[in-house]
Design an enzyme around this catalytic site. Structure first.
Site, PDB file in Angstrom:
ATOM      1  CE  LYS A 116      -4.207  -1.889   1.972  1.00  0.00           C
ATOM      2  NZ  LYS A 116      -5.154  -1.914   3.091  1.00  0.00           N
ATOM      3  CE  LYS A 199      -8.423 -12.728  -4.289  1.00  0.00           C
ATOM      4  NZ  LYS A 199      -7.852 -13.006  -2.979  1.00  0.00           N
ATOM      5  CE  LYS A 202     -16.391  -2.438  -4.768  1.00  0.00           C
ATOM      6  NZ  LYS A 202     -17.524  -2.233  -5.577  1.00  0.00           N
TER       7      LYS A 202
END
Length: 337
Positions: A116, A199, A202
């Site tokens: 992240k 996969k 979002k």
């Protein structure tokens, strides 16, 4: 009377708006099953959500929306404890103790921070993003959870939780249950409808490749019908050579309970169009009542808020006891009332 069933705890972030099919089949559906066999605690982790910037009004709306969808999916407040993380202040309080116990090196090794912060640039990442695995440790230990339902990618977080529980218990005396990961059985990995190599998620998926459960059913049907397949026409499960068709068969099998082999037999000699048309119908039958139930909760915020308040009360009864024990063992002076 205390429950003799093993206790599980899990949480979901309120950052996505609508749940997508991958969330539901990968986690939420199994939470619903676990409430029958376990003493289950489930929370909407809004404190985790603010590790990255959020619009306040949107966060508030999404927190209610996540809770409404969990209820619509089948979580029953009579059978499990459903609450919002920030409604139980003990989470943040125990997190501070765990922050003071965790090593800087341990926190630095957490892969999700690396991922992240790489997206934001390490200089822009917040200290909260760095220490959120420690808050996750507190989330779990507060409820003396025996097991934590997680995907394989979260195993590292459970290891950290176990290490810190052992360290605390070794230093200050037995206080916390050392939890085990309850690795969710791979019901089926759900892939992007337009790019079956990734996969469904979002952050990674294309809008056309993502099935949002709150989308209009017509939109959902259209996405299924325009899913990527291949130039062949044989309907067979083969993830290497036919990832698109295999993904559609996985979704179909998981939603209906039919085995892949049964589906292959059923569609033998038929074209992809037949499979897509039938799966689109199955999806519409699934999402329509889910959307209706979610909307009913959203249309009655008072009832929804009152369910969450009751859940927080049940959660705090357990959390407060654990926190008091931890404060006492660490040597914090008790406040006199």
């Amino acid at each position: 009377m205390p429950s003799t069933r093993p206790r599980v705890l899990s949480g979901i972030q309120p950052t996505a708006g609508s749940f997508h099919l991958g969330n539901y089949l990968g986690a939420v559906r199994q939470w619903v099953a676990l409430q029958e066999s376990h003493d289950a605690f489930y929370m909407v982790v809004d404190l985790h959500a603010i590790t990255v910037p959020q619009d306040p009004a949107e966060l508030r709306a999404n927190t209610r929306l996540a809770a409404a969808q969990l209820l619509a999916a089948g979580l029953d407040p009579e059978r499990c404890t459903l609450f919002v993380q920030s409604h139980v202040p003990e989470h943040a309080q125990l997190a501070w103790i765990m922050n003071c116990l965790a090593g800087f090196g341990e926190a630095s090794r957490m892969t999700q921070f690396k991922d992240k912060s790489a997206k934001q640039g390490a200089g822009n990442a917040t200290v909260g993003l760095f220490t959120y695995p420690i808050l996750q440790v507190a989330d779990i230990l507060l409820y003396q959870a025996n097991e934590v339902p997680v995907g394989e990618d979260q195993r590292q977080h459970i290891e950290l939780t176990r290490d810190l529980a052992d360290r605390f218990n070794g230093r200050f005396g037995e206080t916390f249950t050392v939890p085990a990961p309850y690795i969710l059985k791979e019901t089926a990995k759900i892939y992007d409808l337009q790019d079956p190599s990734i996969k469904m998620s979002k952050s990674a998926s294309t809008p056309k490749g993502l099935i949002n459960l709150l989308d209009d059913p017509k939109t959902t049907a259209k996405k299924v019908k325009s899913a990527v397949t291949d130039t062949d026409t044989v309907i067979k499960y083969d993830t290497e050579n036919k990832p698109g068709v295999s993904n559609l068969l996985s979704i179909y099998s998981t939603l209906t309970g039919k085995t892949i082999a049964d589906l292959e037999a059923e569609y033998e000699g038929k074209m992809y169009g037949a499979l897509k048309t039938d799966l689109a119908e199955v999806m519409v039958e699934f999402v329509t009542p889910f959307r209706t139930r979610t909307q009913q909760y959203l249309d009655d915020p008072e009832t929804l808020d009152s369910l969450l308040a009751k859940g927080a009360e049940k959660a705090r009864a357990v959390a407060a006891e654990t926190l008091a024990a931890a404060y006492d063992r660490v040597g914090l002076l008790p406040a006199k009332h």
